[in-house]
Scaffold this active site. Structure first.
Site, PDB file in Angstrom:
ATOM      1  N   GLU A 167      43.893 -43.730  -8.933  1.00 28.51           N
ATOM      2  CA  GLU A 167      43.207 -45.023  -9.028  1.00 28.51           C
ATOM      3  C   GLU A 167      44.229 -46.151  -9.105  1.00 28.51           C
ATOM      4  O   GLU A 167      45.337 -45.957  -9.614  1.00 28.51           O
ATOM      5  CB  GLU A 167      42.366 -45.051 -10.309  1.00 28.51           C
ATOM      6  N   ASP A 168      43.832 -47.321  -8.649  1.00 29.62           N
ATOM      7  CA  ASP A 168      44.712 -48.477  -8.779  1.00 29.62           C
ATOM      8  C   ASP A 168      44.679 -49.002 -10.213  1.00 29.62           C
ATOM      9  O   ASP A 168      45.692 -49.096 -10.893  1.00 29.62           O
ATOM     10  CB  ASP A 168      44.341 -49.577  -7.773  1.00 29.62           C
ATOM     11  N   ASP A 189      43.506 -56.569  -4.587  1.00 28.27           N
ATOM     12  CA  ASP A 189      43.150 -57.802  -3.872  1.00 28.27           C
ATOM     13  C   ASP A 189      42.451 -58.810  -4.764  1.00 28.27           C
ATOM     14  O   ASP A 189      41.963 -58.485  -5.855  1.00 28.27           O
ATOM     15  CB  ASP A 189      42.204 -57.466  -2.708  1.00 28.27           C
ATOM     16  N   ARG A 213      46.562 -57.801  -1.004  1.00 25.75           N
ATOM     17  CA  ARG A 213      46.894 -56.370  -1.122  1.00 25.75           C
ATOM     18  C   ARG A 213      48.305 -56.073  -0.632  1.00 25.75           C
ATOM     19  O   ARG A 213      48.940 -55.116  -1.060  1.00 25.75           O
ATOM     20  CB  ARG A 213      45.928 -55.517  -0.281  1.00 25.75           C
ATOM     21  N   LYS A 249      43.658 -51.489 -18.370  1.00 27.12           N
ATOM     22  CA  LYS A 249      43.443 -52.554 -19.352  1.00 27.12           C
ATOM     23  C   LYS A 249      42.780 -51.916 -20.570  1.00 27.12           C
ATOM     24  O   LYS A 249      41.544 -51.838 -20.645  1.00 27.12           O
ATOM     25  CB  LYS A 249      42.517 -53.634 -18.758  1.00 27.12           C
ATOM     26  N   ASP A 305      39.593 -50.693 -15.605  1.00 27.39           N
ATOM     27  CA  ASP A 305      39.225 -51.839 -16.432  1.00 27.39           C
ATOM     28  C   ASP A 305      38.232 -51.324 -17.480  1.00 27.39           C
ATOM     29  O   ASP A 305      38.635 -50.739 -18.489  1.00 27.39           O
ATOM     30  CB  ASP A 305      38.656 -52.901 -15.480  1.00 27.39           C
ATOM     31  N   PHE A 345      43.327 -60.727 -14.694  1.00 31.08           N
ATOM     32  CA  PHE A 345      43.097 -60.285 -13.320  1.00 31.08           C
ATOM     33  C   PHE A 345      44.420 -60.267 -12.570  1.00 31.08           C
ATOM     34  O   PHE A 345      45.143 -61.260 -12.545  1.00 31.08           O
ATOM     35  CB  PHE A 345      42.097 -61.213 -12.619  1.00 31.08           C
ATOM     36  N   VAL A 346      44.727 -59.124 -11.963  1.00 35.82           N
ATOM     37  CA  VAL A 346      46.009 -58.994 -11.253  1.00 35.82           C
ATOM     38  C   VAL A 346      45.790 -58.727  -9.767  1.00 35.82           C
ATOM     39  O   VAL A 346      44.765 -58.150  -9.382  1.00 35.82           O
ATOM     40  CB  VAL A 346      46.890 -57.887 -11.876  1.00 35.82           C
ATOM     41  N   GLY A 360      42.156 -50.035  -3.114  1.00 37.90           N
ATOM     42  CA  GLY A 360      43.232 -50.544  -3.962  1.00 37.90           C
ATOM     43  C   GLY A 360      44.390 -49.603  -4.207  1.00 37.90           C
ATOM     44  O   GLY A 360      45.501 -50.045  -4.447  1.00 37.90           O
TER      45      GLY A 360
HETATM   46  P1  5GP Z   1      36.015 -50.847 -13.855  1.00 37.40           P
HETATM   47  O1  5GP Z   1      34.865 -50.077 -13.274  1.00 37.40           O
HETATM   48  O2  5GP Z   1      37.044 -49.952 -14.521  1.00 37.40           O
HETATM   49  O3  5GP Z   1      35.578 -51.972 -14.750  1.00 37.40           O
HETATM   50  O4  5GP Z   1      36.728 -51.596 -12.654  1.00 37.40           O
HETATM   51  C1  5GP Z   1      37.538 -50.900 -11.761  1.00 37.40           C
HETATM   52  C2  5GP Z   1      37.663 -51.615 -10.447  1.00 37.40           C
HETATM   53  O5  5GP Z   1      37.535 -53.028 -10.586  1.00 37.40           O
HETATM   54  C3  5GP Z   1      39.048 -51.372  -9.877  1.00 37.40           C
HETATM   55  O6  5GP Z   1      39.083 -50.186  -9.090  1.00 37.40           O
HETATM   56  C4  5GP Z   1      39.276 -52.637  -9.085  1.00 37.40           C
HETATM   57  O7  5GP Z   1      38.691 -52.501  -7.810  1.00 37.40           O
HETATM   58  C5  5GP Z   1      38.530 -53.697  -9.863  1.00 37.40           C
HETATM   59  N1  5GP Z   1      39.408 -54.401 -10.796  1.00 37.40           N
HETATM   60  C6  5GP Z   1      39.378 -54.368 -12.150  1.00 37.40           C
HETATM   61  N2  5GP Z   1      40.322 -55.158 -12.683  1.00 37.40           N
HETATM   62  C7  5GP Z   1      40.973 -55.710 -11.636  1.00 37.40           C
HETATM   63  C8  5GP Z   1      42.086 -56.630 -11.533  1.00 37.40           C
HETATM   64  O8  5GP Z   1      42.675 -57.101 -12.510  1.00 37.40           O
HETATM   65  N3  5GP Z   1      42.472 -56.945 -10.274  1.00 37.40           N
HETATM   66  C9  5GP Z   1      41.865 -56.459  -9.154  1.00 37.40           C
HETATM   67  N4  5GP Z   1      42.335 -56.858  -7.970  1.00 37.40           N
HETATM   68  N5  5GP Z   1      40.823 -55.599  -9.212  1.00 37.40           N
HETATM   69  C10 5GP Z   1      40.394 -55.224 -10.447  1.00 37.40           C
END
Ligand code: 5GP
Length: 156
Positions: A79-80, A139, A145, A111, A83, A132-133, A25
């Site tokens: 990082e992209d 993606d 992407r 977020k 969450d 969700f974006v 990402g």
């Molecule tokens: P976390 O472990 O912080 O809950 O989630 C991180 C990963 O979940 C990110 O690196 C990404 O791959 C995915 N992710 C979380 N939120 C989103 C979102 O809104 N859109 C997309 N495309 N991926 C997300």
């Protein structure tokens, strides 16, 4: 983006940091960010995957794609999106075990309402709501992407 790059340039002056890009990402964000930075830096890439059948709170495995020795290096993870923060904190633990001089994070999006950890992120491009974006590297089921901007995915 330019502000973020300048701030990182200033903070890491004379430190020759290693920027660790989390694939897939973060590839577009990282490419845009490093091209706006001016300090000498190294880049490395890694991929994080969940074991099949687990949720985001499940077991994760990281794959370093070109391994720079991180010991005594100043490491900045690119990082992209953050969450809950589970993916990031899993990675932070793994990187700290490699005894870097420092480790911090720059993420394009966060977020805050979903973030489950007390430690704030050092550099955040933009805080967004719990939606969700897609686009700009992010993606939905493998697609989107390549989109030039970031879009919120609305239920049909
Ligand atoms: P976390 O472990 O912080 O809950 O989630 C991180 C990963 O979940 C990110 O690196 C990404 O791959 C995915 N992710 C979380 N939120 C989103 C979102 O809104 N859109 C997309 N495309 N991926 C997300």
């Amino acid at each position: 983006m330019t502000n973020l790059a300048s701030k990182i340039d200033k903070d890491y002056h004379n430190q020759n940091p290693v920027l660790l890009v989390v694939l897939n990402g973060a590839f577009i964000f990282a490419a845009d960010l490093v091209r706006r930075m001016e300090i000498p830096l190294q880049l490395d890439f890694l991929r994080i995957s969940s074991y099949a059948g687990t949720s985001s709170t499940g077991k994760m495995e990281e794959h370093f794609l070109w391994r720079i020795d991180l010991k005594n290096q100043h490491v900045l993870i690119i990082e992209d999106i953050v969450d809950t923060g589970h993916t990031l904190h899993h990675l932070l633990d793994k990187i700290k075990a490699k005894e870097p001089a420092s480790v911090d994070v720059v993420c394009l999006l966060q977020k805050p309402a979903a973030y489950a950890y007390p430690t704030p992120l050092k550099y955040v491009g933009l805080a967004i709501p719990n939606e969700f974006v897609v686009g700009y590297g992010l993606d939905y089921e493998g697609l989107g992407r390549d989109l030039d901007s970031i879009y919120t995915l609305k239920p049909a």
